[in-house]
Design a protein around this motif. Structure first.
Motif, PDB file in Angstrom:
ATOM      1  N   THR A 147      -4.134  10.272   0.328  1.00 21.30           N
ATOM      2  CA  THR A 147      -5.333  10.009   1.168  1.00 21.30           C
ATOM      3  C   THR A 147      -6.315   8.830   0.936  1.00 21.30           C
ATOM      4  OG1 THR A 147      -6.243  12.306   1.217  1.00 21.30           O
ATOM      5  CG2 THR A 147      -4.766  11.738   2.880  1.00 21.30           C
ATOM      6  N   CYS A 148      -6.686   8.652   1.256  1.00 22.04           N
ATOM      7  CA  CYS A 148      -8.199   7.792   0.724  1.00 22.04           C
ATOM      8  C   CYS A 148      -8.865   8.680   0.035  1.00 22.04           C
ATOM      9  CB  CYS A 148      -8.760   7.027   1.887  1.00 22.04           C
ATOM     10  SG  CYS A 148     -10.275   5.713   1.746  1.00 22.04           S
ATOM     11  N   CYS A 158     -11.975   3.801  -5.506  1.00 26.28           N
ATOM     12  CA  CYS A 158     -11.169   4.407  -3.976  1.00 26.28           C
ATOM     13  C   CYS A 158      -9.823   4.206  -3.972  1.00 26.28           C
ATOM     14  CB  CYS A 158     -12.027   3.794  -2.921  1.00 26.28           C
ATOM     15  SG  CYS A 158     -13.258   4.543  -2.150  1.00 26.28           S
ATOM     16  N   THR A 205      -4.302   6.032   0.412  1.00 26.09           N
ATOM     17  CA  THR A 205      -3.133   5.035   1.556  1.00 26.09           C
ATOM     18  C   THR A 205      -4.700   5.308   2.973  1.00 26.09           C
ATOM     19  OG1 THR A 205      -1.014   6.768   1.882  1.00 26.09           O
ATOM     20  CG2 THR A 205      -1.003   3.765   0.555  1.00 26.09           C
ATOM     21  N   CYS A 206      -4.040   4.940   3.998  1.00 22.17           N
ATOM     22  CA  CYS A 206      -4.880   4.666   5.568  1.00 22.17           C
ATOM     23  C   CYS A 206      -3.873   4.905   6.435  1.00 22.17           C
ATOM     24  CB  CYS A 206      -6.027   4.025   5.507  1.00 22.17           C
ATOM     25  SG  CYS A 206      -7.466   4.124   4.298  1.00 22.17           S
ATOM     26  N   LYS A 207      -3.848   5.370   6.821  1.00 19.19           N
ATOM     27  CA  LYS A 207      -2.432   5.308   8.349  1.00 19.19           C
ATOM     28  C   LYS A 207      -2.506   3.814   9.049  1.00 19.19           C
ATOM     29  CE  LYS A 207      -1.524   9.916   8.421  1.00 19.19           C
ATOM     30  NZ  LYS A 207      -1.225  10.963   9.437  1.00 19.19           N
ATOM     31  N   ASN A 246      -5.175  -0.570   7.552  1.00 19.15           N
ATOM     32  CA  ASN A 246      -6.636   0.385   7.249  1.00 19.15           C
ATOM     33  C   ASN A 246      -6.593   0.017   6.099  1.00 19.15           C
ATOM     34  OD1 ASN A 246      -7.715   0.715   9.751  1.00 19.15           O
ATOM     35  ND2 ASN A 246      -6.382   2.492   9.722  1.00 19.15           N
ATOM     36  N   CYS A 247      -7.044  -0.389   4.869  1.00 22.19           N
ATOM     37  CA  CYS A 247      -8.108   0.131   3.596  1.00 22.19           C
ATOM     38  C   CYS A 247      -8.909   0.991   2.964  1.00 22.19           C
ATOM     39  CB  CYS A 247      -7.830  -1.578   2.876  1.00 22.19           C
ATOM     40  SG  CYS A 247      -9.443  -2.563   4.058  1.00 22.19           S
ATOM     41  N   CYS A 248      -8.605   1.341   1.592  1.00 24.98           N
ATOM     42  CA  CYS A 248      -9.775   2.620   1.131  1.00 24.98           C
ATOM     43  C   CYS A 248     -10.325   1.492   0.962  1.00 24.98           C
ATOM     44  CB  CYS A 248      -8.574   3.321   0.680  1.00 24.98           C
ATOM     45  SG  CYS A 248      -9.611   4.834  -0.152  1.00 24.98           S
ATOM     46  N   LYS A 270     -13.729   5.655   2.158  1.00 26.67           N
ATOM     47  CA  LYS A 270     -13.263   5.510   3.737  1.00 26.67           C
ATOM     48  C   LYS A 270     -12.827   4.954   4.154  1.00 26.67           C
ATOM     49  CE  LYS A 270     -16.512   2.002   5.365  1.00 26.67           C
ATOM     50  NZ  LYS A 270     -18.256   2.322   6.493  1.00 26.67           N
ATOM     51  N   CYS A 271     -11.321   4.570   5.439  1.00 28.25           N
ATOM     52  CA  CYS A 271     -10.920   3.711   5.668  1.00 28.25           C
ATOM     53  C   CYS A 271     -10.673   2.825   6.161  1.00 28.25           C
ATOM     54  CB  CYS A 271      -8.863   4.599   6.265  1.00 28.25           C
ATOM     55  SG  CYS A 271      -8.473   5.347   5.542  1.00 28.25           S
ATOM     56  N   THR A 277     -11.123  -0.168   8.798  1.00 28.41           N
ATOM     57  CA  THR A 277     -10.230  -1.066   9.961  1.00 28.41           C
ATOM     58  C   THR A 277      -9.893  -2.688   9.608  1.00 28.41           C
ATOM     59  OG1 THR A 277      -9.907   0.659  11.282  1.00 28.41           O
ATOM     60  CG2 THR A 277      -9.111  -1.673  11.898  1.00 28.41           C
TER      61      THR A 277
END
Length: 252
Positions: free
Chosen positions: A152-153, A186, A189-191, A208-210, A244-245, A247
């Motif tokens: 996860t991010c 950072c 991956t982000c969903k 979505n990018c971290c 954070k992710c 958008t």
């Protein structure tokens, strides 16, 4: 030699060819025939004949009622001749296990054995739902066999070599300072997200990018590259503290 003397001579020769038990009992009986049975250790019935001593285990008339996790021992030569029920066990790595026990293999965390009445049954865990990821983001189960990926991010610490040139206003000299600067980045991956466009009346997938969520100011000491000088330079910089992710909307 008379017939009677020959008969006695024959009996004596045969007696000496037998063991001591047969010898004593045959002499006692005095007829060279099979003698009356006698017991040995209370669990064997023996008879003596001119061919030697014959012993067979004494069995009880009653039958043993053992449980499914026990085996029947017909008789015990050191005790009861009626036999007994003995628990079925499994031996692994010099350790005795009861039926139903699950044993982890010593050289493979994904291999287990189950102790059954038929012996050790191997069971291998193939980790069928596992997906590959690098070792730094793996979280293993209690057996150290299968893992899940914590991709996860998140913030990941890192070091970077930095060189800073500082001008001395008084001497007009340039001093170089060098050292490892603790940084953070950072990664992960982000969903993907979903969005509905009222104009196109379609659902679009958003990426979505971290990315950095917050930073703080910190400092570290850099050493003077001039080996004759022991002074340091307090280098100030910003370091990432959270991620954070974000958008990313698709192009229209």
């Amino acid at each position: 030699m008379s017939q009677e003397e020959y008969f006695i001579y024959t009996i004596i020769v045969k007696l000496f060819s037998l063991n001591i038990n047969c010898f004593i009992l045959t002499v006692y009986c005095g007829n060279g025939q099979q003698t009356a049975p006698w017991t040995v250790n209370g669990c064997n019935e023996c008879t003596c004949s001119l061919t030697g001593t014959n012993c067979t285990p004494i069995q009880c008339d009653q039958s043993l009622q053992c449980n499914s996790n026990e085996r029947t021992v017909p008789y015990n030569s050191d005790g009861s001749c009626c036999g007994y029920c003995e628990p079925i066990t499994c031996l692994y790595n010099n350790t005795v296990y009861q039926v139903g026990a699950i044993i982890q293999a010593t050289n493979d965390p994904c291999l287990n054995f189950t102790c059954t009445t038929s012996g050790l049954i191997p069971q291998y865990n193939p980790c069928s739902t596992q997906t590959y990821c690098t070792a730094d983001v793996r979280t293993y189960d209690t057996q150290k066999c299968c893992y899940t990926c914590n991709d996860t991010c998140r913030v990941e610490a890192m070091l970077m070599m930095a060189t800073v040139t500082v001008s001395n206003q008084n001497t007009k000299e340039n001093n170089k300072y060098k050292g490892n600067v603790p940084l953070a980045r950072c990664i992960g991956t982000c969903k993907p997200g979903l969005t509905f466009s009222y104009n196109s009346r379609m659902i679009s997938v958003t990426g979505n990018c971290c990315t950095v969520a917050s930073m703080t100011k910190t400092s570290c000491a850099l050493n003077n590259t001039n080996t004759t000088s022991n002074d340091t330079y307090d280098y100030e910089y910003n370091i990432t503290t959270s991620c954070k992710c974000l958008t990313v909307w698709p192009m229209p």
